[in-house]
Design a protein around this motif. Structure first.
Motif, PDB file in Angstrom:
ATOM      1  N   ARG A 111       1.031  -1.350   0.040  1.00  0.00           N
ATOM      2  CA  ARG A 111      -0.005   0.058  -0.007  1.00  0.00           C
ATOM      3  C   ARG A 111       1.031   1.259  -0.144  1.00  0.00           C
ATOM      4  NH1 ARG A 111      -4.276  -0.570   4.837  1.00  0.00           N
ATOM      5  NH2 ARG A 111      -5.071   1.435   3.675  1.00  0.00           N
ATOM      6  N   ALA A 148       2.450   4.610   1.093  1.00  0.00           N
ATOM      7  CA  ALA A 148       2.687   5.189   2.421  1.00  0.00           C
ATOM      8  C   ALA A 148       3.609   6.553   1.828  1.00  0.00           C
ATOM      9  CB  ALA A 148       2.938   4.493   3.518  1.00  0.00           C
ATOM     10  N   THR A 174       6.134   2.267   0.254  1.00  0.00           N
ATOM     11  CA  THR A 174       5.284   1.245   0.415  1.00  0.00           C
ATOM     12  C   THR A 174       5.161   0.794   1.730  1.00  0.00           C
ATOM     13  OG1 THR A 174       6.530  -0.258  -0.343  1.00  0.00           O
ATOM     14  CG2 THR A 174       5.167   0.684  -2.064  1.00  0.00           C
ATOM     15  N   LEU A 175       4.033   0.176   2.055  1.00  0.00           N
ATOM     16  CA  LEU A 175       3.734  -0.533   3.341  1.00  0.00           C
ATOM     17  C   LEU A 175       3.223  -1.851   2.817  1.00  0.00           C
ATOM     18  CD1 LEU A 175       3.904   0.720   6.156  1.00  0.00           C
ATOM     19  CD2 LEU A 175       1.541   0.789   6.347  1.00  0.00           C
ATOM     20  N   SER A 235       2.116  -5.580   5.016  1.00  0.00           N
ATOM     21  CA  SER A 235       1.712  -6.135   6.556  1.00  0.00           C
ATOM     22  C   SER A 235       1.458  -7.470   6.630  1.00  0.00           C
ATOM     23  CB  SER A 235       0.632  -5.334   7.092  1.00  0.00           C
ATOM     24  OG  SER A 235       0.057  -5.539   8.109  1.00  0.00           O
ATOM     25  N   PHE A 245       7.975  -0.607   6.680  1.00  0.00           N
ATOM     26  CA  PHE A 245       7.612   0.420   5.603  1.00  0.00           C
ATOM     27  C   PHE A 245       9.109   0.522   4.543  1.00  0.00           C
ATOM     28  CE2 PHE A 245       9.265   4.680   4.447  1.00  0.00           C
ATOM     29  CZ  PHE A 245       8.011   5.215   3.656  1.00  0.00           C
ATOM     30  N   LEU A 277       4.459   8.596  10.031  1.00  0.00           N
ATOM     31  CA  LEU A 277       4.081   7.619   8.683  1.00  0.00           C
ATOM     32  C   LEU A 277       2.539   7.923   8.637  1.00  0.00           C
ATOM     33  CD1 LEU A 277       5.057   5.611   6.714  1.00  0.00           C
ATOM     34  CD2 LEU A 277       4.172   3.825   8.444  1.00  0.00           C
ATOM     35  N   GLU A 278       2.496   8.159   7.351  1.00  0.00           N
ATOM     36  CA  GLU A 278       1.030   8.611   6.922  1.00  0.00           C
ATOM     37  C   GLU A 278       0.532   7.473   5.766  1.00  0.00           C
ATOM     38  OE1 GLU A 278       0.250  12.404   5.632  1.00  0.00           O
ATOM     39  OE2 GLU A 278       0.854  13.364   7.374  1.00  0.00           O
ATOM     40  N   LEU A 279      -0.684   7.047   6.007  1.00  0.00           N
ATOM     41  CA  LEU A 279      -1.332   6.022   5.223  1.00  0.00           C
ATOM     42  C   LEU A 279      -2.623   6.749   4.677  1.00  0.00           C
ATOM     43  CD1 LEU A 279      -1.253   3.190   4.000  1.00  0.00           C
ATOM     44  CD2 LEU A 279      -2.308   2.538   5.942  1.00  0.00           C
ATOM     45  N   GLU A 280      -2.733   6.997   3.484  1.00  0.00           N
ATOM     46  CA  GLU A 280      -4.036   7.721   2.818  1.00  0.00           C
ATOM     47  C   GLU A 280      -4.089   8.705   3.547  1.00  0.00           C
ATOM     48  OE1 GLU A 280      -6.936   4.652   2.913  1.00  0.00           O
ATOM     49  OE2 GLU A 280      -6.090   3.511   1.460  1.00  0.00           O
ATOM     50  N   GLU A 308      -1.973   9.834  10.018  1.00  0.00           N
ATOM     51  CA  GLU A 308      -1.008   9.283  10.611  1.00  0.00           C
ATOM     52  C   GLU A 308      -1.150   8.039  11.495  1.00  0.00           C
ATOM     53  OE1 GLU A 308       1.092  10.924  14.529  1.00  0.00           O
ATOM     54  OE2 GLU A 308       1.731  12.360  12.836  1.00  0.00           O
TER      55      GLU A 308
END
Length: 526
Positions: free
Chosen positions: A249, A251, A274-275, A277, A284, A350-353, A356
């Motif tokens: 995903r 990031a 990218t992340l 999981s 990351f 770290l931000e996803l979409e 934070e």
């Protein structure tokens, strides 16, 4: 009662309608050209018509009573067809429904948009295809031929399981199929017991931490996806391998540098990445500055502790071979690693979409400082070499294998200072009066003109210039001239003074107005 007037399309609507499909019939199985030259020099022949999707009069094909006059005469109720297709769709309204005609219209406009500016097929295309079929060698390889082949293969495979997006590639005689799930897909894969422990360790890392597993495909059984089953069967025939990796995903990491002594904060460039999981942790990986600065870390999901297995550094190999005079992001990296070497801390968010999800830091200062200091040394050395390359006016290629010693660094620094006119020392630069000695042949030292204790100026000239080698290239330097201003002169005497070879030892002592100025006798040559 008089018949209701037929709602004809206006000429403007007709012109827009036929132009939006490139003057071709909108029936995808027809696509006849509907316009061409007519009689005379300006005549035009049309074999196309603006057809009503819903009839203009009661009793007509696909008529809707509730439509207004304006709606019946609008472009939304029109489709461009050749006269043959127009007659066919109106005689068979049950087969050619309004939904089908609207779909034709949409497809025709999309094709016209995609074909805009493209070369039309020529009469020789079929001949060239026949030559290719008979000889195996294409007469002309279209620029889109390879892309079209990959697109056709991907389309065929996606039809087996529309839940996947398929990407294909062919490189170094190896075919790769990349299957990207567009939604959650439950797939069963049965592995034989003969697989070694290393393979199962890869699978454990995949599920727990979002890693990747490279597996042999012999005797693997797949359920839940005909596409994967088909690909596995194909790969089994060719003794290929199966690589399974966790979904990634996008990031964004926001970087800041923090000075714990003054609480000063400096922002650095954002780092996209990218992340991935797994069940136990996520990872990351990102980079910025055109890939020169790279960072990776893993975070245990169940732990409140900071990141683990963090790594960041400069990938200077990306500069290899580039001209020192124009290295991208060079100054920015010097600033970054200089602050870290001076004890600043590297922190991130770290931000996803846009949300934070984690905040933390990379290691402690004691662990980061030595590495940052080494990078700063290399980057500052490169800056000096860059300045020399600019003065010389020639290409010098960067090499990440260069390991400058402290002596080479100091030598290069003095050369650049002389070239920049900055190699001047004054009395204030010394704790005590600067002193020095020199030996002169008796015939070259005019003691009468400069008696003991006299204050004056002395000039020394190097007999031949030096040579310095940077990044594998030898640079010849001109002779250096050193001028000492405001020095007291005295001839040394006594039993411990060497008076052999008809020479005299002269001692120089700087006064309060002392200056030492170095310069090259002439400009560097490329």
């Amino acid at each position: 009662m008089a018949a209701a007037p037929r709602e004809h399309f206006k000429s403007k609507v007709i012109g827009q309608l036929r132009n939006r499909v490139g003057l071709l019939c909108s029936n995808p199985d027809c696509r006849r050209a509907t316009a061409g030259p007519g009689p005379g020099a300006v005549g035009v022949t049309l074999v196309g018509e603006a057809a009503h999707i819903h009839a203009a009069q009661p009793g007509g094909p696909r008529y809707i009573k509730e439509m207004t006059t304006e709606q019946r005469a609008s472009i939304e109720n029109a489709i461009w067809l050749c006269t043959i297709c127009h007659t066919r769709v109106d005689r068979n309204p049950a087969e050619y429904t309004a939904a089908l005609l609207k779909d034709w219209k949409t497809q025709a406009e999309q094709r016209a948009s995609a074909d805009l500016g493209r070369r039309l097929p020529s009469e020789t295309d079929a001949q060239n295809m026949l030559v290719t079929a008979l000889t195996g060698a294409p007469k002309h390889l279209g620029r889109n031929a390879i892309a079209n082949v990959h697109g056709a293969v991907a389309q065929h495979l996606e039809a087996l399981d529309p839940r996947f997006l398929v990407e294909t590639s062919y490189e170094s005689k190896v075919i790769r199929h990349k299957l990207l799930a567009k939604e959650d897909v439950r797939v069963g894969i049965k592995f034989p017991k003969t697989l070694g422990p290393q393979v199962f360790e890869q699978l454990r890392d995949l599920f727990d931490h979002g890693g990747a597993a490279q597996l042999p495909v012999g005797d693997i059984e797949v359920t839940g996806s005909p596409l994967i089953a088909h690909v596995i069967a194909t790969v089994q025939e060719e003794a290929g391998t199966l690589k399974i990796s966790a979904a990634t995903r996008p990031a964004l990491m926001k970087l800041t540098l923090f000075d714990p002594r003054t609480s000063q904060v400096k922002s650095f460039d954002d780092m996209p990445g990218t992340l991935t999981s797994g069940r136990k942790s996520f990872t990351f990986s990102g980079q910025n500055c055109a890939g020169l600065l790279q960072m990776t870390f893993r975070k245990d999901i169940a732990s409140d502790n900071g990141v683990t297995e963090s790594r960041f550094g400069a990938e200077l190999t990306r500069w290899d071979g580039q001209d020192l005079r124009s290295l991208p992001y060079h100054a920015k990296l010097i600033q970054f690693f200089s602050l870290l070497a001076d004890g600043w801390k590297l922190e991130f968010s770290l931000e996803l979409e846009g949300r934070e999800v984690l905040r933390g830091g990379f290691g402690d200062v004691d662990a980061v400082q030595p590495y940052a200091a080494r990078l700063r040394h290399v980057l500052e050395y490169t800056r000096l070499a860059q300045s020399l390359a600019i003065h010389v006016g020639r290409y010098i290629g960067f090499s990440s294998n260069e390991r400058p010693s402290a002596d080479l660094y100091r030598e290069l620094e003095r050369i650049v200072n002389i070239l920049d006119g900055n190699d001047t020392l004054e009395r204030k630069d010394f704790e005590s009066p600067p002193t020095g000695t020199a030996r002169f042949p008796i015939g070259e030292f005019d003691h009468a003109a400069l008696p003991d204790g006299a204050v004056g100026q002395v000039r020394f000239v190097q007999e031949a210039g030096d040579v310095i080698t940077i990044f594998g290239q030898a640079i010849e330097l001109p002779p250096i001239e050193v001028t000492l201003e405001s020095v007291a002169v005295m001839v040394e005497k006594g039993e411990d003074v060497d008076c052999s070879n008809d020479s005299v030892t002269v001692r120089f002592v700087g006064t309060d107005n002392f200056r030492s100025i170095s310069r090259y006798l002439h400009a560097l040559s490329s």
